[in-house]
Design a protein around this motif. Sequence first.
Motif, PDB file in Angstrom:
ATOM      1  N   GLU A   9       0.861  -1.180   0.000  1.00 28.35           N
ATOM      2  CA  GLU A   9       0.000   0.000   0.000  1.00 28.35           C
ATOM      3  C   GLU A   9       0.904   1.240   0.000  1.00 28.35           C
ATOM      4  N   VAL A  10       0.898   1.979  -1.088  1.00 32.32           N
ATOM      5  CA  VAL A  10       1.829   3.089  -1.279  1.00 32.32           C
ATOM      6  C   VAL A  10       1.763   4.110  -0.150  1.00 32.32           C
ATOM      7  N   LEU A  11       0.565   4.512   0.243  1.00 30.16           N
ATOM      8  CA  LEU A  11       0.440   5.533   1.284  1.00 30.16           C
ATOM      9  C   LEU A  11       0.971   5.046   2.630  1.00 30.16           C
ATOM     10  N   ILE A  12       0.721   3.794   2.953  1.00 31.88           N
ATOM     11  CA  ILE A  12       1.236   3.237   4.211  1.00 31.88           C
ATOM     12  C   ILE A  12       2.756   3.160   4.153  1.00 31.88           C
ATOM     13  N   ALA A  13       3.296   2.726   3.033  1.00 34.47           N
ATOM     14  CA  ALA A  13       4.751   2.649   2.874  1.00 34.47           C
ATOM     15  C   ALA A  13       5.384   4.026   3.026  1.00 34.47           C
ATOM     16  N   MET A  14       4.780   5.038   2.405  1.00 33.54           N
ATOM     17  CA  MET A  14       5.310   6.394   2.497  1.00 33.54           C
ATOM     18  C   MET A  14       5.254   6.911   3.933  1.00 33.54           C
ATOM     19  N   GLN A  15       4.151   6.633   4.613  1.00 31.05           N
ATOM     20  CA  GLN A  15       4.006   7.075   5.993  1.00 31.05           C
ATOM     21  C   GLN A  15       5.047   6.404   6.891  1.00 31.05           C
ATOM     22  N   ALA A  23      15.423   0.205   1.680  1.00 21.71           N
ATOM     23  CA  ALA A  23      14.580  -0.109   0.530  1.00 21.71           C
ATOM     24  C   ALA A  23      13.125  -0.212   0.972  1.00 21.71           C
ATOM     25  N   VAL A  24      12.242   0.090   0.027  1.00 19.40           N
ATOM     26  CA  VAL A  24      10.814  -0.135   0.205  1.00 19.40           C
ATOM     27  C   VAL A  24      10.391  -1.020  -0.958  1.00 19.40           C
ATOM     28  N   THR A  25       9.789  -2.152  -0.645  1.00 16.33           N
ATOM     29  CA  THR A  25       9.362  -3.087  -1.683  1.00 16.33           C
ATOM     30  C   THR A  25       7.854  -3.284  -1.609  1.00 16.33           C
ATOM     31  N   ALA A  26       7.260  -3.684  -2.720  1.00 21.31           N
ATOM     32  CA  ALA A  26       5.813  -3.857  -2.768  1.00 21.31           C
ATOM     33  C   ALA A  26       5.384  -5.261  -3.165  1.00 21.31           C
ATOM     34  N   THR A  27       6.324  -6.075  -3.643  1.00 29.05           N
ATOM     35  CA  THR A  27       5.979  -7.440  -4.067  1.00 29.05           C
ATOM     36  C   THR A  27       6.904  -8.436  -3.373  1.00 29.05           C
ATOM     37  N   LEU A  28       6.484  -9.671  -3.362  1.00 30.85           N
ATOM     38  CA  LEU A  28       7.311 -10.727  -2.787  1.00 30.85           C
ATOM     39  C   LEU A  28       8.631 -10.843  -3.539  1.00 30.85           C
ATOM     40  N   ASP A  29       8.588 -10.814  -4.868  1.00 32.20           N
ATOM     41  CA  ASP A  29       9.824 -10.943  -5.649  1.00 32.20           C
ATOM     42  C   ASP A  29      10.814  -9.826  -5.337  1.00 32.20           C
ATOM     43  N   GLU A  30      10.331  -8.570  -5.291  1.00 34.26           N
ATOM     44  CA  GLU A  30      11.208  -7.445  -4.946  1.00 34.26           C
ATOM     45  C   GLU A  30      11.811  -7.633  -3.554  1.00 34.26           C
ATOM     46  N   THR A  31      10.986  -8.075  -2.629  1.00 35.81           N
ATOM     47  CA  THR A  31      11.438  -8.254  -1.251  1.00 35.81           C
ATOM     48  C   THR A  31      12.510  -9.327  -1.170  1.00 35.81           C
ATOM     49  N   LYS A  32      12.296 -10.435  -1.862  1.00 42.21           N
ATOM     50  CA  LYS A  32      13.296 -11.516  -1.843  1.00 42.21           C
ATOM     51  C   LYS A  32      14.624 -11.046  -2.438  1.00 42.21           C
ATOM     52  N   VAL A  33      14.579 -10.245  -3.488  1.00 47.40           N
ATOM     53  CA  VAL A  33      15.807  -9.713  -4.099  1.00 47.40           C
ATOM     54  C   VAL A  33      16.541  -8.827  -3.099  1.00 47.40           C
ATOM     55  N   LYS A  34      15.816  -7.943  -2.413  1.00 46.66           N
ATOM     56  CA  LYS A  34      16.442  -7.051  -1.435  1.00 46.66           C
ATOM     57  C   LYS A  34      17.000  -7.832  -0.251  1.00 46.66           C
ATOM     58  N   VAL A  35      16.279  -8.849   0.187  1.00 47.78           N
ATOM     59  CA  VAL A  35      16.773  -9.681   1.296  1.00 47.78           C
ATOM     60  C   VAL A  35      18.065 -10.373   0.883  1.00 47.78           C
ATOM     61  N   ALA A  36      18.099 -10.909  -0.324  1.00 50.40           N
ATOM     62  CA  ALA A  36      19.304 -11.595  -0.809  1.00 50.40           C
ATOM     63  C   ALA A  36      20.482 -10.628  -0.904  1.00 50.40           C
ATOM     64  N   ASP A  57       0.712  -9.630   3.481  1.00 51.27           N
ATOM     65  CA  ASP A  57       0.174  -9.842   2.138  1.00 51.27           C
ATOM     66  C   ASP A  57       0.753  -8.783   1.205  1.00 51.27           C
ATOM     67  N   LEU A  58       1.581  -9.219   0.275  1.00 51.69           N
ATOM     68  CA  LEU A  58       2.169  -8.317  -0.716  1.00 51.69           C
ATOM     69  C   LEU A  58       1.553  -8.618  -2.076  1.00 51.69           C
ATOM     70  N   CYS A  59       0.636  -7.773  -2.479  1.00 47.12           N
ATOM     71  CA  CYS A  59      -0.031  -7.945  -3.781  1.00 47.12           C
ATOM     72  C   CYS A  59      -0.615  -9.347  -3.945  1.00 47.12           C
ATOM     73  N   GLY A  60      -1.219  -9.850  -2.888  1.00 47.35           N
ATOM     74  CA  GLY A  60      -1.870 -11.160  -2.945  1.00 47.35           C
ATOM     75  C   GLY A  60      -0.981 -12.348  -2.637  1.00 47.35           C
ATOM     76  N   GLU A  61       0.288 -12.123  -2.351  1.00 43.85           N
ATOM     77  CA  GLU A  61       1.201 -13.210  -2.015  1.00 43.85           C
ATOM     78  C   GLU A  61       1.669 -13.077  -0.565  1.00 43.85           C
ATOM     79  N   ASP A  62       1.769 -14.210   0.127  1.00 45.86           N
ATOM     80  CA  ASP A  62       2.309 -14.207   1.482  1.00 45.86           C
ATOM     81  C   ASP A  62       3.786 -13.840   1.453  1.00 45.86           C
ATOM     82  N   VAL A  63       4.207 -13.047   2.416  1.00 43.05           N
ATOM     83  CA  VAL A  63       5.596 -12.611   2.526  1.00 43.05           C
ATOM     84  C   VAL A  63       6.489 -13.685   3.165  1.00 43.05           C
TER      85      VAL A  63
END
Length: 111
Positions: free
Chosen positions: A9-15, A29-42, A54-60
């Motif tokens: 949620e963009v507004l929540i992330a910005m806040q 980093a701020v990520t919005a999808t599971l794939d982005e998050t996994k890349v940043k974690v790696a 829940d990131l865009c319908g996928e469990d984190v």
Amino acid sequence: MRLLIAEDEVLIAMQLEVELEELGCDIAAVTATLDETKVKVAGGGFDAAILDIDLCGEDVFPAAHDLARRGIPFVFYSGHALREDIAEHFPDHRVFSKPTPVRILLDAVSG
């Protein structure tokens, strides 16, 4: 403290970003999808993470497992009803409901 924020949620992330920076944090980093998050974690480069469940319908959870393996502290931050399976898979990680004051989230990840 350098933080990763996984929030779709963009507004929540910005806040979160603004409030955490006001408390002296550096947002790696701020990520919005599971794939982005996994890349940043790696890639690392942060001390702790705040994860929406829940990131865009996928469990984190796959990214959370990666964080746990690396020994990086994190908390779950969710607007959905708390799920029982979280305690089963992540008994040592706290779950906070939205909205929770950012200071509480920061205290929880900085231990």
